[in-house]
Design a protein around this motif. Structure first.
Motif, short mmCIF file in Angstrom:
data_model
loop_
_atom_site.label_atom_id
_atom_site.label_comp_id
_atom_site.label_asym_id
_atom_site.label_seq_id
_atom_site.Cartn_x
_atom_site.Cartn_y
_atom_site.Cartn_z
N GLU A 6 -3.55 74.48 -40.89
CA GLU A 6 -3.63 73.40 -39.91
C GLU A 6 -4.87 72.54 -40.16
O GLU A 6 -4.84 71.33 -39.97
CB GLU A 6 -3.67 73.97 -38.50
N LEU A 10 -4.88 68.59 -40.76
CA LEU A 10 -5.75 67.71 -39.97
C LEU A 10 -6.62 66.86 -40.88
O LEU A 10 -6.74 65.65 -40.69
CB LEU A 10 -6.63 68.53 -39.02
N ARG A 86 -6.87 74.42 -31.81
CA ARG A 86 -5.76 73.49 -31.61
C ARG A 86 -6.16 72.33 -30.70
O ARG A 86 -5.77 71.18 -30.92
CB ARG A 86 -4.56 74.23 -31.06
N GLN A 87 -6.94 72.63 -29.69
CA GLN A 87 -7.43 71.58 -28.79
C GLN A 87 -8.37 70.63 -29.55
O GLN A 87 -8.29 69.41 -29.41
CB GLN A 87 -8.14 72.20 -27.58
N TYR A 88 -9.26 71.20 -30.36
CA TYR A 88 -10.16 70.39 -31.18
C TYR A 88 -9.36 69.48 -32.11
O TYR A 88 -9.66 68.28 -32.24
CB TYR A 88 -11.10 71.28 -32.01
N ALA A 89 -8.34 70.03 -32.78
CA ALA A 89 -7.52 69.24 -33.71
C ALA A 89 -6.82 68.10 -32.97
O ALA A 89 -6.78 66.97 -33.46
CB ALA A 89 -6.51 70.14 -34.41
N ARG A 90 -6.28 68.37 -31.80
CA ARG A 90 -5.59 67.34 -31.01
C ARG A 90 -6.57 66.23 -30.61
O ARG A 90 -6.27 65.05 -30.73
CB ARG A 90 -4.96 67.98 -29.77
N LEU A 91 -7.77 66.63 -30.16
CA LEU A 91 -8.77 65.65 -29.76
C LEU A 91 -9.25 64.82 -30.95
O LEU A 91 -9.50 63.62 -30.83
CB LEU A 91 -9.96 66.35 -29.11
N THR A 92 -9.38 65.45 -32.09
CA THR A 92 -9.84 64.75 -33.29
C THR A 92 -8.83 63.71 -33.74
O THR A 92 -9.20 62.57 -34.06
CB THR A 92 -10.13 65.75 -34.42
N ILE A 93 -7.55 64.08 -33.74
CA ILE A 93 -6.52 63.11 -34.13
C ILE A 93 -6.51 61.93 -33.16
O ILE A 93 -6.43 60.77 -33.58
CB ILE A 93 -5.14 63.79 -34.21
N ARG A 94 -6.60 62.22 -31.87
CA ARG A 94 -6.63 61.13 -30.89
C ARG A 94 -7.84 60.22 -31.13
O ARG A 94 -7.73 58.99 -31.09
CB ARG A 94 -6.67 61.70 -29.47
#
Length: 160
Positions: A6, A10, A86-94
């Motif tokens: 993942e 990312l 997973r939360q970090y990855a979601r925030l980074t993409i946003r």
């Protein structure tokens, strides 16, 4: 999919979001500064450029503040490393979608208005991009990981 896989997904997606506005802005910058090309660019009302510049600044500020606020909450959350990751990855993409939009708006603003404020805004965007690009060391620092969790994320550095 494991966290390491993942991470590489990312990293790839972030690099794509970085890479698209860069040549667009570079072309526009060279076009506006060289004078060798003559493209038939429609004119937009000159009253719009401050609003575009304000929108860029708002996107940059919003991306910075929302990401940092979410990181503070995530550090304090009592969840597993996978959930934090997973939360970090979601925030980074946003965050990088917002920086992507800011970069594209800088190119558009410079193309239509040739105002140096758009070049400064793009330089700031590039600074935020370079400071926000996900790396194992940055993830460890942002999430304040220790012990085994830290070792798991440090293992992302080694490509298999």
């Amino acid at each position: 999919m494991g966290m390491k896989k993942e991470y590489f997904v990312l990293e790839r997606n972030v690099l794509i979001l970085i890479a698209i506005p860069l040549p667009a802005f570079s072309f526009v910058y060279l076009y506006t500064s060289s004078g060798n090309l003559d493209l038939d660019i429609p004119t937009l009302p000159s009253a719009w450029w401050p609003f575009i510049l304000i929108a860029i600044c708002a996107l940059l500020l919003y991306s910075l503040l929302t990401f940092n606020k979410a990181m503070m909450g995530l550090r304090e959350a009592n969840v597993t490393l996978e959930d934090k990751w997973r939360q970090y990855a979601r925030l980074t993409i946003r965050r990088f979608y917002l920086l992507f939009m800011a970069g594209i708006l800088c190119a558009i603003g410079l193309l239509f208005y040739e105002n140096p404020g758009f070049t400064v805004a793009y330089a700031i965007t590039l600074g935020l991009v370079s400071l926000g690009k996900p790396t194992p060391d940055r993830i460890i620092r942002l999430l304040r990981l220790k012990g085994e969790d830290r070792e798991i994320i440090e293992d992302f550095k080694r490509r298999d």
